[in-house]
Design a protein around this motif. Structure first.
Motif, mmCIF file in Angstrom:
data_model
loop_
_atom_site.group_PDB
_atom_site.id
_atom_site.type_symbol
_atom_site.label_atom_id
_atom_site.label_comp_id
_atom_site.label_asym_id
_atom_site.label_seq_id
_atom_site.Cartn_x
_atom_site.Cartn_y
_atom_site.Cartn_z
ATOM 1 N N MET A 180 0.823 -1.208 0.000
ATOM 2 C CA MET A 180 0.000 0.000 0.000
ATOM 3 C C MET A 180 0.861 1.263 0.000
ATOM 4 S SD MET A 180 -2.952 -1.139 -0.376
ATOM 5 C CE MET A 180 -3.965 0.304 -0.211
ATOM 6 N N LYS A 181 1.969 1.235 0.754
ATOM 7 C CA LYS A 181 2.869 2.399 0.775
ATOM 8 C C LYS A 181 3.517 2.600 -0.588
ATOM 9 C CE LYS A 181 3.990 3.145 5.487
ATOM 10 N NZ LYS A 181 4.848 4.009 6.206
ATOM 11 N N GLU A 182 3.960 1.488 -1.198
ATOM 12 C CA GLU A 182 4.580 1.571 -2.524
ATOM 13 C C GLU A 182 3.589 2.076 -3.555
ATOM 14 O OE1 GLU A 182 6.277 -2.253 -3.420
ATOM 15 O OE2 GLU A 182 7.860 -2.021 -1.930
ATOM 16 N N LYS A 183 2.360 1.579 -3.472
ATOM 17 C CA LYS A 183 1.310 1.979 -4.414
ATOM 18 C C LYS A 183 1.041 3.489 -4.311
ATOM 19 C CE LYS A 183 -3.369 0.662 -5.737
ATOM 20 N NZ LYS A 183 -4.541 -0.117 -5.410
ATOM 21 N N ALA A 184 0.965 4.015 -3.086
ATOM 22 C CA ALA A 184 0.726 5.447 -2.880
ATOM 23 C C ALA A 184 1.881 6.283 -3.425
ATOM 24 C CB ALA A 184 0.517 5.731 -1.393
ATOM 25 N N LEU A 185 3.101 5.802 -3.225
ATOM 26 C CA LEU A 185 4.289 6.518 -3.700
ATOM 27 C C LEU A 185 4.325 6.582 -5.224
ATOM 28 C CD1 LEU A 185 6.882 7.825 -2.566
ATOM 29 C CD2 LEU A 185 7.998 5.632 -2.848
ATOM 30 N N VAL A 186 4.076 5.447 -5.869
ATOM 31 C CA VAL A 186 4.086 5.396 -7.336
ATOM 32 C C VAL A 186 2.923 6.221 -7.903
ATOM 33 C CG1 VAL A 186 3.851 3.859 -9.336
ATOM 34 C CG2 VAL A 186 5.334 3.212 -7.447
ATOM 35 N N SER A 187 1.785 6.174 -7.221
ATOM 36 C CA SER A 187 0.632 6.956 -7.657
ATOM 37 C C SER A 187 0.953 8.454 -7.621
ATOM 38 C CB SER A 187 -0.555 6.640 -6.755
ATOM 39 O OG SER A 187 -1.648 7.428 -7.102
#
Length: 194
Positions: A149-156
């Motif tokens: 979830m943290k990675e997804k938010a960062l890439v988003s």
């Protein structure tokens, strides 16, 4: 060399509290590295006793000792996982064989800053180091979900800036390193295998 060290800033570790009727263990997990912060044992009275005291008095003393033990578990958790008035772990896993882990999660004595970080509560058959290994095994999916979830938010966030065209992102090794050396970079996203 100094620049490389600065770039190696990693995510905070995950915290683990293994608690049962024999004692508590506090540890962190970062990648594959386990670090035991502290542990302590406790002698709690059993439910049954041999004469000499009334059962009501004995039950009250037993509850008092359990309450004091829970208070100590909470205090040590705050000392272990709060630094500079902030939580120093990404998430916390509570584990144990008895109800202590659930009591810990529900009590008002448990620091609210830590309470919000609880990502998993698991039953383990053992205490201390063996319980820690079992808790890590049983929590692997929850730990991966938090990281994902943290990675997804960062890439988003990265793609939002690309779509806006606000010149807040740069990619490619040469261009990125020029801006890093000039001190104009706030975040660097890189592939784990780099």
């Amino acid at each position: 060399d100094e620049l490389k060290r600065e770039l190696l800033v990693t995510e905070p570790p995950f915290g683990f509290i293994i608690v049962d009727g024999n004692g508590a263990l506090y540890a962190t997990l970062q990648g594959n590295a386990k670090d035991i912060i502290t542990k302590f044992t406790v002698e709690l009275p059993k439910k049954h006793h041999k004469g000499g005291q009334s059962s009501v008095r004995f039950a009250r003393l037993r509850e008092e000792k359990r309450h004091n033990y829970l208070r100590k578990v909470c205090e040590v958790a705050t000392n272990a996982f709060i630094t500079d008035n902030k939580c120093n772990v990404t998430g916390i896993v509570l584990a144990g064989s008895a109800d202590f882990k659930n009591d810990l999660n529900k009590t008002d004595m448990f620091d609210p800053r830590l309470q919000t970080k609880v990502i998993n509560i698991v039953d383990v058959s053992y205490g201390f180091e063996n319980g820690l290994n079992q808790a890590i095994e049983k929590s692997s999916e929850a730990l991966l979900n938090v990281k994902f979830m943290k990675e997804k938010a960062l890439v988003s966030e990265f793609f939002d800036h690309v779509a806006l065209g606000d010149n807040m992102v740069i990619y490619g090794i040469q261009d990125t390193m020029k801006l890093v050396e000039s001190g104009a970079v706030g975040k660097i996203i890189c592939w784990e295998g780099l």
